[in-house]
Motif scaffolding. Sequence first.
Motif, PDB file in Angstrom:
ATOM      1  N   GLY A 119       0.851  -1.182   0.000  1.00  0.00           N
ATOM      2  CA  GLY A 119       0.000   0.000   0.000  1.00  0.00           C
ATOM      3  C   GLY A 119       0.883   1.227   0.000  1.00  0.00           C
ATOM      4  O   GLY A 119       2.107   1.130  -0.026  1.00  0.00           O
ATOM      5  N   ASP A 120       0.273   2.400   0.047  1.00  0.00           N
ATOM      6  CA  ASP A 120       1.055   3.637   0.026  1.00  0.00           C
ATOM      7  C   ASP A 120       0.254   4.764   0.671  1.00  0.00           C
ATOM      8  O   ASP A 120      -0.692   5.290   0.080  1.00  0.00           O
ATOM      9  CB  ASP A 120       1.417   4.014  -1.409  1.00  0.00           C
ATOM     10  N   TYR A 121       0.615   5.122   1.904  1.00  0.00           N
ATOM     11  CA  TYR A 121      -0.058   6.210   2.609  1.00  0.00           C
ATOM     12  C   TYR A 121       0.083   7.529   1.853  1.00  0.00           C
ATOM     13  O   TYR A 121      -0.849   8.329   1.798  1.00  0.00           O
ATOM     14  CB  TYR A 121       0.521   6.373   4.009  1.00  0.00           C
ATOM     15  N   HIS A 122       1.262   7.769   1.286  1.00  0.00           N
ATOM     16  CA  HIS A 122       1.509   9.059   0.629  1.00  0.00           C
ATOM     17  C   HIS A 122       0.584   9.246  -0.570  1.00  0.00           C
ATOM     18  O   HIS A 122       0.165  10.378  -0.878  1.00  0.00           O
ATOM     19  CB  HIS A 122       2.970   9.169   0.190  1.00  0.00           C
ATOM     20  N   LEU A 123       0.256   8.161  -1.245  1.00  0.00           N
ATOM     21  CA  LEU A 123      -0.667   8.236  -2.377  1.00  0.00           C
ATOM     22  C   LEU A 123      -2.019   8.771  -1.915  1.00  0.00           C
ATOM     23  O   LEU A 123      -2.604   9.649  -2.561  1.00  0.00           O
ATOM     24  CB  LEU A 123      -0.821   6.849  -3.001  1.00  0.00           C
ATOM     25  N   PHE A 124      -2.503   8.258  -0.794  1.00  0.00           N
ATOM     26  CA  PHE A 124      -3.782   8.748  -0.266  1.00  0.00           C
ATOM     27  C   PHE A 124      -3.662  10.189   0.215  1.00  0.00           C
ATOM     28  O   PHE A 124      -4.546  11.014  -0.049  1.00  0.00           O
ATOM     29  CB  PHE A 124      -4.263   7.859   0.881  1.00  0.00           C
ATOM     30  N   PHE A 125      -2.569  10.516   0.914  1.00  0.00           N
ATOM     31  CA  PHE A 125      -2.388  11.885   1.395  1.00  0.00           C
ATOM     32  C   PHE A 125      -2.340  12.867   0.221  1.00  0.00           C
ATOM     33  O   PHE A 125      -2.878  13.977   0.311  1.00  0.00           O
ATOM     34  CB  PHE A 125      -1.110  11.996   2.221  1.00  0.00           C
ATOM     35  N   SER A 126      -1.698  12.474  -0.893  1.00  0.00           N
ATOM     36  CA  SER A 126      -1.654  13.333  -2.074  1.00  0.00           C
ATOM     37  C   SER A 126      -3.045  13.519  -2.663  1.00  0.00           C
ATOM     38  O   SER A 126      -3.426  14.622  -3.070  1.00  0.00           O
ATOM     39  CB  SER A 126      -0.726  12.731  -3.138  1.00  0.00           C
ATOM     40  N   LEU A 127      -3.816  12.440  -2.715  1.00  0.00           N
ATOM     41  CA  LEU A 127      -5.185  12.531  -3.207  1.00  0.00           C
ATOM     42  C   LEU A 127      -5.981  13.538  -2.388  1.00  0.00           C
ATOM     43  O   LEU A 127      -6.663  14.415  -2.939  1.00  0.00           O
ATOM     44  CB  LEU A 127      -5.848  11.153  -3.128  1.00  0.00           C
ATOM     45  N   VAL A 128      -5.888  13.425  -1.072  1.00  0.00           N
ATOM     46  CA  VAL A 128      -6.638  14.314  -0.181  1.00  0.00           C
ATOM     47  C   VAL A 128      -6.232  15.768  -0.391  1.00  0.00           C
ATOM     48  O   VAL A 128      -7.082  16.674  -0.408  1.00  0.00           O
ATOM     49  CB  VAL A 128      -6.432  13.894   1.289  1.00  0.00           C
ATOM     50  N   GLU A 129      -4.943  16.019  -0.551  1.00  0.00           N
ATOM     51  CA  GLU A 129      -4.470  17.387  -0.759  1.00  0.00           C
ATOM     52  C   GLU A 129      -4.985  17.975  -2.069  1.00  0.00           C
ATOM     53  O   GLU A 129      -5.170  19.190  -2.182  1.00  0.00           O
ATOM     54  CB  GLU A 129      -2.933  17.421  -0.743  1.00  0.00           C
ATOM     55  N   ASN A 130      -5.219  17.122  -3.064  1.00  0.00           N
ATOM     56  CA  ASN A 130      -5.631  17.613  -4.382  1.00  0.00           C
ATOM     57  C   ASN A 130      -7.137  17.681  -4.580  1.00  0.00           C
ATOM     58  O   ASN A 130      -7.598  18.187  -5.602  1.00  0.00           O
ATOM     59  CB  ASN A 130      -5.016  16.728  -5.475  1.00  0.00           C
ATOM     60  N   LEU A 131      -7.909  17.174  -3.620  1.00  0.00           N
ATOM     61  CA  LEU A 131      -9.366  17.266  -3.726  1.00  0.00           C
ATOM     62  C   LEU A 131      -9.848  18.674  -3.367  1.00  0.00           C
ATOM     63  O   LEU A 131      -9.225  19.361  -2.551  1.00  0.00           O
ATOM     64  CB  LEU A 131     -10.035  16.256  -2.782  1.00  0.00           C
ATOM     65  N   ASP A 132     -10.939  19.087  -3.958  1.00  0.00           N
ATOM     66  CA  ASP A 132     -11.503  20.422  -3.706  1.00  0.00           C
ATOM     67  C   ASP A 132     -12.383  20.352  -2.453  1.00  0.00           C
ATOM     68  O   ASP A 132     -13.614  20.335  -2.527  1.00  0.00           O
ATOM     69  CB  ASP A 132     -12.312  20.882  -4.911  1.00  0.00           C
ATOM     70  N   ILE A 133     -11.721  20.309  -1.285  1.00  0.00           N
ATOM     71  CA  ILE A 133     -12.410  20.232   0.000  1.00  0.00           C
ATOM     72  C   ILE A 133     -11.705  21.161   0.983  1.00  0.00           C
ATOM     73  O   ILE A 133     -10.609  21.651   0.715  1.00  0.00           O
ATOM     74  CB  ILE A 133     -12.429  18.788   0.562  1.00  0.00           C
ATOM     75  N   SER A 134     -12.311  21.365   2.133  1.00  0.00           N
ATOM     76  CA  SER A 134     -11.730  22.258   3.135  1.00  0.00           C
ATOM     77  C   SER A 134     -10.585  21.567   3.870  1.00  0.00           C
ATOM     78  O   SER A 134     -10.455  20.337   3.859  1.00  0.00           O
ATOM     79  CB  SER A 134     -12.797  22.676   4.155  1.00  0.00           C
ATOM     80  N   ASP A 135      -9.763  22.364   4.537  1.00  0.00           N
ATOM     81  CA  ASP A 135      -8.641  21.809   5.303  1.00  0.00           C
ATOM     82  C   ASP A 135      -9.121  20.903   6.433  1.00  0.00           C
ATOM     83  O   ASP A 135      -8.486  19.893   6.749  1.00  0.00           O
ATOM     84  CB  ASP A 135      -7.787  22.940   5.886  1.00  0.00           C
ATOM     85  N   ILE A 136     -10.258  21.268   7.049  1.00  0.00           N
ATOM     86  CA  ILE A 136     -10.763  20.433   8.141  1.00  0.00           C
ATOM     87  C   ILE A 136     -11.195  19.073   7.610  1.00  0.00           C
ATOM     88  O   ILE A 136     -11.014  18.044   8.270  1.00  0.00           O
ATOM     89  CB  ILE A 136     -11.928  21.130   8.891  1.00  0.00           C
ATOM     90  N   TRP A 137     -11.737  19.041   6.383  1.00  0.00           N
ATOM     91  CA  TRP A 137     -12.104  17.753   5.806  1.00  0.00           C
ATOM     92  C   TRP A 137     -10.859  16.953   5.410  1.00  0.00           C
ATOM     93  O   TRP A 137     -10.858  15.719   5.481  1.00  0.00           O
ATOM     94  CB  TRP A 137     -13.040  17.934   4.620  1.00  0.00           C
ATOM     95  N   ARG A 138      -9.807  17.643   4.989  1.00  0.00           N
ATOM     96  CA  ARG A 138      -8.557  16.924   4.716  1.00  0.00           C
ATOM     97  C   ARG A 138      -8.057  16.240   5.994  1.00  0.00           C
ATOM     98  O   ARG A 138      -7.658  15.071   5.988  1.00  0.00           O
ATOM     99  CB  ARG A 138      -7.497  17.882   4.187  1.00  0.00           C
ATOM    100  N   LYS A 139      -8.092  16.972   7.089  1.00  0.00           N
ATOM    101  CA  LYS A 139      -7.668  16.428   8.380  1.00  0.00           C
ATOM    102  C   LYS A 139      -8.565  15.266   8.785  1.00  0.00           C
ATOM    103  O   LYS A 139      -8.090  14.220   9.244  1.00  0.00           O
ATOM    104  CB  LYS A 139      -7.707  17.538   9.436  1.00  0.00           C
TER     105      LYS A 139
END
Length: 364
Positions: A119-139
Amino acid sequence: GAYFDMLGDQLRRRLFIVQDSMRSGGVQDFVLRPEFTICIAQDYLNSLKADSPLQTAKFSYSGPVFRANINNRQFSQFNQTGIEIFAAKDTFKADIETLEYALRTLDRLKIDQLTLKMGDYHLFFSLVENLDISDIWRKKLKQLFLAHDSVDKLREQLAKPQFNPVNQDKLAFLKAIEGLEIDDAQSLVENVLSFSGIDLVGGRSAAQIAKRFLDQAALSATPVLPDHILQILYAFFAINDCAEVAVEQLDQLNIKHTLKLDADIDQLQKRFDAVDALNIKGYSKTEIQFSTVLGRGFDYYTGMVFEIIDNVKRVDAPLIAGGRYDALAEQLGGETQVNAVGASLWNARIAQLITVNNLPLGKG
Protein backbone atom coordinates in the motif's frame (compact mmCIF):
# COMPACT_ATOMS: atom_id res chain seq x y z
CA GLY A 1 2.96 8.67 25.96
CA ALA A 2 4.32 8.12 22.46
CA TYR A 3 2.55 4.79 22.13
CA PHE A 4 -0.82 6.34 23.02
CA ASP A 5 -0.30 9.17 20.51
CA MET A 6 1.06 7.25 17.53
CA LEU A 7 -0.57 3.85 17.50
CA GLY A 8 -3.77 3.43 15.54
CA ASP A 9 -7.03 2.82 17.36
CA GLN A 10 -6.85 -0.96 16.95
CA LEU A 11 -3.39 -1.29 18.47
CA ARG A 12 -4.06 1.35 21.12
CA ARG A 13 -6.76 -0.94 22.47
CA ARG A 14 -4.21 -3.77 22.68
CA LEU A 15 -1.60 -2.01 24.81
CA PHE A 16 -0.35 -3.98 27.80
CA ILE A 17 -0.54 -1.43 30.63
CA VAL A 18 0.91 -2.08 34.08
CA GLN A 19 0.95 0.06 37.22
CA ASP A 20 3.84 1.01 39.47
CA SER A 21 2.35 1.90 42.87
CA MET A 22 5.72 2.03 44.66
CA ARG A 23 6.72 5.43 43.29
CA SER A 24 6.76 8.30 45.77
CA GLY A 25 4.54 10.32 43.45
CA GLY A 26 1.78 7.73 43.57
CA VAL A 27 0.50 5.19 41.07
CA GLN A 28 1.85 5.56 37.54
CA ASP A 29 0.91 3.63 34.41
CA PHE A 30 3.54 2.11 32.15
CA VAL A 31 3.13 0.54 28.71
CA LEU A 32 5.05 -2.64 27.99
CA ARG A 33 6.67 -2.33 24.57
CA PRO A 34 4.10 -3.24 21.84
CA GLU A 35 6.65 -2.82 19.03
CA PHE A 36 10.25 -1.69 18.51
CA THR A 37 10.14 1.12 15.97
CA ILE A 38 9.15 3.98 18.29
CA CYS A 39 11.72 3.16 20.98
CA ILE A 40 14.52 2.62 18.44
CA ALA A 41 13.66 5.94 16.79
CA GLN A 42 13.75 7.63 20.20
CA ASP A 43 17.18 6.16 20.96
CA TYR A 44 18.42 7.26 17.53
CA LEU A 45 17.23 10.82 18.13
CA ASN A 46 18.87 10.86 21.57
CA SER A 47 22.17 9.85 19.97
CA LEU A 48 22.21 12.79 17.55
CA LYS A 49 24.60 15.61 18.33
CA ALA A 50 23.50 19.21 18.01
CA ASP A 51 24.49 20.94 14.75
CA SER A 52 26.00 17.72 13.36
CA PRO A 53 24.88 16.57 9.90
CA LEU A 54 22.62 13.54 9.83
CA GLN A 55 24.39 10.26 9.10
CA THR A 56 22.66 7.21 7.70
CA ALA A 57 22.10 4.67 10.48
CA LYS A 58 20.98 1.06 10.14
CA PHE A 59 19.78 -0.99 13.09
CA SER A 60 18.71 -4.58 13.61
CA TYR A 61 16.91 -5.88 16.69
CA SER A 62 15.33 -8.94 18.24
CA GLY A 63 13.37 -9.22 21.45
CA PRO A 64 9.98 -9.52 23.15
CA VAL A 65 6.95 -7.32 22.52
CA PHE A 66 3.69 -7.39 24.45
CA ARG A 67 0.05 -7.16 23.38
CA ALA A 68 -3.30 -7.45 25.16
CA ASN A 69 -6.39 -9.15 23.71
CA ILE A 70 -9.45 -7.16 24.74
CA ASN A 71 -11.82 -9.95 23.65
CA ASN A 72 -10.58 -12.64 26.05
CA ARG A 73 -8.64 -10.37 28.45
CA GLN A 74 -5.46 -12.34 27.84
CA PHE A 75 -1.95 -10.93 27.50
CA SER A 76 0.65 -12.23 25.10
CA GLN A 77 4.40 -11.95 24.67
CA PHE A 78 5.98 -12.42 21.24
CA ASN A 79 9.52 -12.30 19.92
CA GLN A 80 10.02 -9.86 17.08
CA THR A 81 13.04 -9.31 14.83
CA GLY A 82 13.59 -6.50 12.38
CA ILE A 83 15.57 -3.69 10.81
CA GLU A 84 15.30 0.11 10.69
CA ILE A 85 17.08 2.55 8.34
CA PHE A 86 17.33 6.23 9.32
CA ALA A 87 18.48 9.23 7.25
CA ALA A 88 19.14 7.27 4.05
CA LYS A 89 20.80 9.24 1.26
CA ASP A 90 18.43 7.61 -1.23
CA THR A 91 15.00 6.86 0.25
CA PHE A 92 13.87 4.84 -2.76
CA LYS A 93 16.86 2.50 -2.46
CA ALA A 94 16.23 2.21 1.29
CA ASP A 95 12.63 1.12 0.58
CA ILE A 96 13.80 -1.57 -1.83
CA GLU A 97 16.56 -2.69 0.55
CA THR A 98 13.95 -3.15 3.28
CA LEU A 99 11.66 -5.10 0.97
CA GLU A 100 14.54 -7.25 -0.26
CA TYR A 101 15.54 -8.05 3.33
CA ALA A 102 12.01 -9.28 4.02
CA LEU A 103 11.57 -11.25 0.81
CA ARG A 104 14.98 -12.93 0.83
CA THR A 105 14.57 -13.93 4.47
CA LEU A 106 11.50 -16.00 3.64
CA ASP A 107 12.98 -17.21 0.36
CA ARG A 108 16.10 -18.56 2.10
CA LEU A 109 13.90 -20.28 4.68
CA LYS A 110 12.24 -21.98 1.69
CA ILE A 111 8.76 -20.84 2.69
CA ASP A 112 6.45 -20.53 -0.30
CA GLN A 113 2.76 -19.93 -1.02
CA LEU A 114 3.13 -16.38 0.26
CA THR A 115 1.93 -13.01 -1.09
CA LEU A 116 3.50 -9.57 -0.85
CA LYS A 117 0.73 -7.03 -0.20
CA MET A 118 1.63 -3.36 -0.65
CA GLY A 119 0.00 0.00 0.00
CA ASP A 120 1.06 3.64 0.03
CA TYR A 121 -0.06 6.21 2.61
CA HIS A 122 1.51 9.06 0.63
CA LEU A 123 -0.67 8.24 -2.38
CA PHE A 124 -3.78 8.75 -0.27
CA PHE A 125 -2.39 11.88 1.39
CA SER A 126 -1.65 13.33 -2.07
CA LEU A 127 -5.19 12.53 -3.21
CA VAL A 128 -6.64 14.31 -0.18
CA GLU A 129 -4.47 17.39 -0.76
CA ASN A 130 -5.63 17.61 -4.38
CA LEU A 131 -9.37 17.27 -3.73
CA ASP A 132 -11.50 20.42 -3.71
CA ILE A 133 -12.41 20.23 0.00
CA SER A 134 -11.73 22.26 3.13
CA ASP A 135 -8.64 21.81 5.30
CA ILE A 136 -10.76 20.43 8.14
CA TRP A 137 -12.10 17.75 5.81
CA ARG A 138 -8.56 16.92 4.72
CA LYS A 139 -7.67 16.43 8.38
CA LYS A 140 -10.84 14.41 8.98
CA LEU A 141 -10.23 12.14 5.99
CA LYS A 142 -6.71 11.35 7.20
CA GLN A 143 -8.08 10.53 10.66
CA LEU A 144 -10.73 8.21 9.21
CA PHE A 145 -8.20 6.54 6.92
CA LEU A 146 -5.75 5.88 9.75
CA ALA A 147 -8.50 4.54 12.02
CA HIS A 148 -10.19 2.19 9.53
CA ASP A 149 -10.13 -1.57 9.89
CA SER A 150 -12.12 -2.46 6.76
CA VAL A 151 -13.18 -0.84 3.50
CA ASP A 152 -16.85 -1.27 4.38
CA LYS A 153 -16.46 0.55 7.71
CA LEU A 154 -14.44 3.29 6.03
CA ARG A 155 -17.19 3.83 3.43
CA GLU A 156 -19.81 3.81 6.19
CA GLN A 157 -17.92 6.45 8.18
CA LEU A 158 -17.48 8.66 5.13
CA ALA A 159 -21.19 8.61 4.40
CA LYS A 160 -22.11 9.71 7.92
CA PRO A 161 -22.40 13.37 8.94
CA GLN A 162 -19.20 14.22 10.78
CA PHE A 163 -20.83 16.69 13.15
CA ASN A 164 -23.79 16.03 15.43
CA PRO A 165 -24.39 18.97 17.82
CA VAL A 166 -25.54 17.93 21.28
CA ASN A 167 -27.83 20.92 21.69
CA GLN A 168 -28.66 24.32 20.26
CA ASP A 169 -26.45 26.14 22.78
CA LYS A 170 -23.38 24.28 21.52
CA LEU A 171 -24.36 24.94 17.91
CA ALA A 172 -24.83 28.64 18.69
CA PHE A 173 -21.39 28.81 20.29
CA LEU A 174 -19.82 27.12 17.27
CA LYS A 175 -21.55 29.58 14.98
CA ALA A 176 -20.07 32.40 17.06
CA ILE A 177 -16.55 30.97 16.87
CA GLU A 178 -16.73 30.00 13.20
CA GLY A 179 -14.42 32.12 11.07
CA LEU A 180 -12.34 33.45 13.96
CA GLU A 181 -8.55 33.34 13.80
CA ILE A 182 -6.92 30.95 16.27
CA ASP A 183 -5.74 33.79 18.57
CA ASP A 184 -9.23 35.32 18.72
CA ALA A 185 -10.80 31.89 19.28
CA GLN A 186 -8.31 31.18 22.07
CA SER A 187 -9.18 34.48 23.78
CA LEU A 188 -12.87 33.68 23.55
CA VAL A 189 -12.35 30.19 25.00
CA GLU A 190 -10.16 31.55 27.81
CA ASN A 191 -12.88 34.07 28.70
CA VAL A 192 -15.56 31.37 28.73
CA LEU A 193 -13.40 29.11 30.90
CA SER A 194 -12.65 32.04 33.21
CA PHE A 195 -16.36 32.78 33.65
CA SER A 196 -16.88 29.13 34.52
CA GLY A 197 -13.94 29.04 36.93
CA ILE A 198 -12.17 26.38 34.84
CA ASP A 199 -8.52 26.58 33.81
CA LEU A 200 -8.16 23.32 31.91
CA VAL A 201 -10.54 20.72 30.53
CA GLY A 202 -9.28 17.14 30.33
CA GLY A 203 -5.69 18.32 30.60
CA ARG A 204 -6.00 20.43 27.43
CA SER A 205 -4.84 24.03 27.20
CA ALA A 206 -7.15 26.85 26.12
CA ALA A 207 -5.37 26.91 22.73
CA GLN A 208 -6.00 23.19 22.23
CA ILE A 209 -9.65 23.56 23.20
CA ALA A 210 -10.01 26.56 20.87
CA LYS A 211 -8.52 24.56 17.97
CA ARG A 212 -10.95 21.73 18.66
CA PHE A 213 -13.88 24.16 18.68
CA LEU A 214 -12.71 25.69 15.40
CA ASP A 215 -12.54 22.23 13.84
CA GLN A 216 -16.05 21.44 15.08
CA ALA A 217 -17.32 24.78 13.78
CA ALA A 218 -15.88 24.04 10.33
CA LEU A 219 -17.50 20.59 10.32
CA SER A 220 -20.83 22.05 11.48
CA ALA A 221 -20.81 24.21 8.35
CA THR A 222 -20.17 21.23 6.02
CA PRO A 223 -20.92 18.03 7.97
CA VAL A 224 -20.95 15.80 4.87
CA LEU A 225 -18.77 15.58 1.79
CA PRO A 226 -20.22 16.44 -1.64
CA ASP A 227 -21.40 13.36 -3.52
CA HIS A 228 -18.84 13.71 -6.34
CA ILE A 229 -16.01 13.74 -3.77
CA LEU A 230 -17.43 10.62 -2.12
CA GLN A 231 -17.56 8.85 -5.49
CA ILE A 232 -13.88 9.64 -6.13
CA LEU A 233 -12.95 8.29 -2.69
CA TYR A 234 -15.07 5.16 -3.13
CA ALA A 235 -13.44 4.47 -6.50
CA PHE A 236 -9.98 5.01 -5.01
CA PHE A 237 -10.63 2.71 -2.04
CA ALA A 238 -11.97 -0.01 -4.37
CA ILE A 239 -8.56 -0.47 -6.04
CA ASN A 240 -7.25 -3.81 -4.80
CA ASP A 241 -5.54 -5.95 -7.42
CA CYS A 242 -2.19 -7.17 -8.73
CA ALA A 243 0.39 -4.41 -9.13
CA GLU A 244 0.09 -4.02 -12.90
CA VAL A 245 -3.71 -3.80 -12.87
CA ALA A 246 -3.73 -1.47 -9.85
CA VAL A 247 -1.45 1.01 -11.65
CA GLU A 248 -3.76 0.98 -14.69
CA GLN A 249 -6.79 1.62 -12.46
CA LEU A 250 -5.04 4.47 -10.67
CA ASP A 251 -4.04 6.00 -14.02
CA GLN A 252 -7.65 5.89 -15.23
CA LEU A 253 -9.00 7.45 -12.02
CA ASN A 254 -6.28 10.11 -12.07
CA ILE A 255 -7.03 11.12 -15.67
CA LYS A 256 -10.82 11.01 -15.28
CA HIS A 257 -10.88 13.36 -12.27
CA THR A 258 -7.64 15.34 -12.88
CA LEU A 259 -6.28 14.31 -9.46
CA LYS A 260 -2.65 15.30 -10.17
CA LEU A 261 -1.31 11.98 -8.89
CA ASP A 262 1.09 11.42 -11.81
CA ALA A 263 4.27 11.61 -9.72
CA ASP A 264 2.91 9.28 -7.03
CA ILE A 265 1.75 6.71 -9.58
CA ASP A 266 5.12 6.85 -11.37
CA GLN A 267 6.88 6.25 -8.04
CA LEU A 268 4.58 3.31 -7.36
CA GLN A 269 5.40 1.81 -10.76
CA LYS A 270 9.13 2.23 -10.13
CA ARG A 271 8.77 0.43 -6.79
CA PHE A 272 6.98 -2.51 -8.40
CA ASP A 273 9.62 -2.64 -11.17
CA ALA A 274 12.43 -2.66 -8.60
CA VAL A 275 10.88 -5.53 -6.62
CA ASP A 276 10.29 -7.43 -9.87
CA ALA A 277 13.97 -6.91 -10.77
CA LEU A 278 15.06 -8.67 -7.55
CA ASN A 279 13.98 -11.85 -9.35
CA ILE A 280 12.73 -13.60 -6.22
CA LYS A 281 10.25 -16.38 -6.98
CA GLY A 282 6.68 -15.49 -6.05
CA TYR A 283 7.09 -11.71 -6.03
CA SER A 284 6.86 -10.55 -9.64
CA LYS A 285 4.75 -7.58 -10.74
CA THR A 286 1.94 -9.95 -11.66
CA GLU A 287 2.02 -11.51 -8.16
CA ILE A 288 2.39 -8.45 -5.91
CA GLN A 289 -0.99 -7.34 -4.56
CA PHE A 290 -1.63 -3.62 -4.14
CA SER A 291 -4.43 -2.12 -2.04
CA THR A 292 -5.10 1.59 -1.60
CA VAL A 293 -6.45 0.93 1.91
CA LEU A 294 -3.72 -1.35 3.25
CA GLY A 295 -2.90 -0.04 6.73
CA ARG A 296 -0.45 -1.04 9.41
CA GLY A 297 -2.32 0.04 12.55
CA PHE A 298 0.22 2.77 13.33
CA ASP A 299 -0.38 6.50 12.89
CA TYR A 300 3.25 7.30 12.08
CA TYR A 301 3.49 5.78 8.56
CA THR A 302 3.86 8.27 5.72
CA GLY A 303 4.62 6.28 2.55
CA MET A 304 5.09 2.69 1.39
CA VAL A 305 3.60 0.00 3.63
CA PHE A 306 3.71 -3.76 3.09
CA GLU A 307 2.82 -7.14 4.55
CA ILE A 308 3.81 -10.68 3.59
CA ILE A 309 0.97 -13.09 4.26
CA ASP A 310 0.33 -16.83 3.95
CA ASN A 311 -1.92 -17.62 0.98
CA VAL A 312 -3.36 -20.82 2.44
CA LYS A 313 -4.05 -19.59 5.98
CA ARG A 314 -1.54 -21.81 7.76
CA VAL A 315 -0.89 -18.59 9.68
CA ASP A 316 -3.65 -15.98 9.78
CA ALA A 317 -1.50 -12.88 10.43
CA PRO A 318 1.42 -11.24 8.56
CA LEU A 319 4.81 -12.96 8.74
CA ILE A 320 6.72 -9.76 8.00
CA ALA A 321 5.42 -6.19 7.78
CA GLY A 322 6.76 -2.65 7.64
CA GLY A 323 6.94 0.60 5.77
CA ARG A 324 8.14 4.20 5.60
CA TYR A 325 7.64 6.64 8.49
CA ASP A 326 9.36 9.96 7.71
CA ALA A 327 7.34 12.01 10.24
CA LEU A 328 8.09 9.94 13.34
CA ALA A 329 11.21 11.84 14.40
CA GLU A 330 9.32 15.14 14.56
CA GLN A 331 6.38 13.47 16.31
CA LEU A 332 8.83 12.31 18.97
CA GLY A 333 10.10 15.85 19.49
CA GLY A 334 13.01 15.92 17.06
CA GLU A 335 13.94 19.30 15.64
CA THR A 336 14.22 18.08 12.06
CA GLN A 337 12.58 15.53 9.83
CA VAL A 338 14.49 12.25 9.50
CA ASN A 339 13.51 9.87 6.72
CA ALA A 340 13.08 6.31 7.98
CA VAL A 341 11.89 2.88 6.88
CA GLY A 342 11.80 -0.52 8.54
CA ALA A 343 10.40 -4.03 8.70
CA SER A 344 9.47 -6.42 11.51
CA LEU A 345 9.45 -10.23 11.45
CA TRP A 346 7.08 -12.19 13.64
CA ASN A 347 9.40 -15.01 14.70
CA ALA A 348 6.77 -17.42 16.06
CA ARG A 349 4.60 -17.20 12.93
CA ILE A 350 7.58 -17.91 10.69
CA ALA A 351 8.68 -20.79 12.93
CA GLN A 352 5.16 -22.21 12.77
CA LEU A 353 5.37 -22.44 8.98
CA ILE A 354 8.81 -24.03 9.13
CA THR A 355 7.76 -26.72 11.61
CA VAL A 356 4.14 -27.42 10.61
CA ASN A 357 3.53 -30.94 9.28
CA ASN A 358 3.56 -31.35 5.49
CA LEU A 359 4.73 -27.78 4.93
CA PRO A 360 5.23 -27.33 1.14
CA LEU A 361 8.80 -26.04 1.30
CA GLY A 362 10.50 -24.43 -1.65
CA LYS A 363 13.15 -26.28 -3.61
CA GLY A 364 16.84 -25.73 -3.13
